[in-house]
Design an enzyme around this catalytic site. Sequence first.
Site, short mmCIF file in Angstrom:
data_model
loop_
_atom_site.label_atom_id
_atom_site.label_comp_id
_atom_site.label_asym_id
_atom_site.label_seq_id
_atom_site.Cartn_x
_atom_site.Cartn_y
_atom_site.Cartn_z
N HIS A 101 17.67 94.83 40.89
CA HIS A 101 17.32 95.02 42.28
C HIS A 101 16.53 94.00 42.87
CE1 HIS A 101 13.49 96.74 40.92
NE2 HIS A 101 13.33 96.44 42.30
C1 UD1 Z 1 11.48 97.81 46.99
C2 UD1 Z 1 10.22 96.83 46.73
C3 UD1 Z 1 10.38 96.48 45.56
C4 UD1 Z 1 10.20 97.41 44.58
C5 UD1 Z 1 11.62 98.28 44.84
C6 UD1 Z 1 11.74 99.27 43.94
C7 UD1 Z 1 9.70 95.79 49.10
C8 UD1 Z 1 9.17 94.63 49.60
N1 UD1 Z 1 10.31 95.80 47.97
O1 UD1 Z 1 12.63 97.21 47.16
O2 UD1 Z 1 9.34 95.55 45.17
O3 UD1 Z 1 10.51 96.69 43.16
O4 UD1 Z 1 11.47 98.85 46.13
O5 UD1 Z 1 13.03 100.12 43.79
O6 UD1 Z 1 8.94 97.00 49.40
N2 UD1 Z 1 18.22 101.60 50.41
C9 UD1 Z 1 19.05 102.56 50.48
N3 UD1 Z 1 18.58 103.63 49.96
C10 UD1 Z 1 17.41 104.04 49.55
C11 UD1 Z 1 16.47 102.90 49.42
C12 UD1 Z 1 16.93 101.71 49.78
O7 UD1 Z 1 20.13 102.52 51.01
O8 UD1 Z 1 17.01 104.99 49.19
C13 UD1 Z 1 18.59 100.14 50.84
C14 UD1 Z 1 17.84 99.91 52.23
O9 UD1 Z 1 18.31 100.43 53.17
C15 UD1 Z 1 17.82 98.24 52.29
C16 UD1 Z 1 17.82 97.97 50.68
O10 UD1 Z 1 18.41 99.01 50.14
O11 UD1 Z 1 18.95 98.05 52.77
C17 UD1 Z 1 16.63 97.41 50.21
O12 UD1 Z 1 15.58 98.70 50.34
P1 UD1 Z 1 13.88 98.14 50.74
O13 UD1 Z 1 12.99 99.41 50.54
O14 UD1 Z 1 13.94 97.17 51.84
O15 UD1 Z 1 13.99 97.31 49.26
P2 UD1 Z 1 13.79 97.39 47.83
O16 UD1 Z 1 15.11 96.43 47.35
O17 UD1 Z 1 14.29 98.92 47.56
N1 UDP Z 2 13.98 104.49 37.41
C1 UDP Z 2 14.67 105.63 37.55
N2 UDP Z 2 15.80 105.76 37.81
C2 UDP Z 2 16.54 104.64 37.94
C3 UDP Z 2 15.99 103.43 37.72
C4 UDP Z 2 14.61 103.44 37.39
O1 UDP Z 2 14.12 106.79 37.46
O2 UDP Z 2 17.84 104.65 38.04
C5 UDP Z 2 12.65 104.68 37.19
C6 UDP Z 2 11.81 103.80 36.06
O3 UDP Z 2 11.83 104.86 34.90
C7 UDP Z 2 10.64 103.35 36.47
C8 UDP Z 2 10.75 103.17 37.78
O4 UDP Z 2 12.26 103.60 38.42
O5 UDP Z 2 9.53 104.29 36.30
C9 UDP Z 2 11.11 101.73 38.21
O6 UDP Z 2 11.36 101.23 39.54
P1 UDP Z 2 12.18 100.03 40.07
O7 UDP Z 2 12.81 99.37 39.17
O8 UDP Z 2 12.92 100.54 41.18
O9 UDP Z 2 11.15 99.37 40.68
P2 UDP Z 2 9.79 98.19 40.21
O10 UDP Z 2 9.01 98.81 39.10
O11 UDP Z 2 10.82 97.15 39.89
O12 UDP Z 2 9.05 97.99 41.57
#
Ligand code: UD1
Ligand code: UDP
Length: 386
Positions: free
Chosen positions: A206
Amino acid sequence: MLIAIVSGARPQFIKLAPIIQEMLVNESIDIYHIHTGQHYDKNMSEVFFDELSIPPPDINLNINNGTHAELVGRMLTKLEKELLRKKFDAILVAGDTDSTLAGGLVASKINIPVIHLESGLRSYDYTMPEEINRRVTDHISRLLITTTKIATKNLLNEGINRNWIFQTGDTMIDAIMRNVDKSEEKSDVLKKLEVKEKEYILLTLHRKENVDNKQRIVSILESIEEIEIEKVVYPIHPRTLKKIAQFHLESLLDNPKLIVTKPLGYLDFIKLEKNSSIILTDSGGIQKEALALNVPCVTLRDNTEWCETLDVGANVLVGSNKQKIVNTVNNLLNRMKEGFFTEWENPYGDGKSSVRITNEIIKRFQNGQLNIPTNIMVQNLVIDDL
Ligand code: UD1
Ligand code: UDP
């Protein structure tokens, strides 16, 4: 003591849950949990409160979608209003997301002491949004909670006052230790996905640097075709799903090996982690969880802030190069067939970090050590040193 806890993204619910559990049973502290709304799908947010046995946040600000500037801008405005409604003694933010940065910045501007959980991590990759978020948050924090010596050293090298740092273990390890047996018992995910213990690979992807780049995402997903395993379970992150649609790459998911699912709940996910032969990921938290569960991790990044996972030999960085991914994974799979067994000493603590953190926050508050100073020089460099 009244503390505001700001969360917003999936990994934050998980790393904060053990601390929230501790604070809820401690009479010296009251919490007010603010969810920014950054992650909002049920399986990216709501599912975790139930599964991790914590109450849902007190308020959800419903701020999501948009560029980093739009997101952080809207968070700053709404968070300020929220934080001014009560007399908070401190704010706790975790990790390195936009919600972390916004929470820290607002609080520091209105003189609420900031406590940063998972402080001191550095990837030294200044193009990553996370690297900016964590560096800024560290430098406006009053209590910096680090997981290991390396993180503490990073902060000292940047001139942070030693007395402001509290080194303990990692609360994601607390969470996994508290839930791994429950997941084995309660989750039927292996059966549902028709996979068997140690006969599949678990994939997550991601990070912006991978999925916002068409070449990298193609290279990574193409590598799956040449990996010598029948099944790859892939819970897909909403960001990646959007990017795949935008780049018209849906055909890459049409691979008979891939079992694509929605993002999974925590219990299903850790069960899949524990029983997979290898974890292939660009996640931060999952690198640590793989180590804790003694599953080899192959990380789809060029760097990692979780360098201890590399040092103990539990993790290897492969970036996005297709051949490198294929060779590394196939080599590991072959070694495992020959009986290569993995077990590492966990550098991220004993699973009791959340207890120590809770006690330390209360102690420092009671001793006045969270007060914001007005005239402390962090380093006393003389001009000749420059
Ligand atoms: C964010 C964090 C990243 C973390 C990740 C965990 C920042 C800059 N990045 O990235 O460090 O590793 O979360 O998962 O804060 N979206 C949905 N539904 C959701 C969540 C997100 O559709 O429930 C979509 C958003 O609308 C957006 C995209 O996913 O278009 C990215 O979401 P965003 O929260 O900006 O960043 P992540 O890639 O999730
Ligand atoms: N995780 C989860 N369901 C999923 C993928 C990840 O519960 O489908 C949990 C995982 O066990 C870990 C956390 O989400 O605890 C990691 O989050 P993510 O990879 O989104 O973010 P990052 O750690 O890279 O910021």
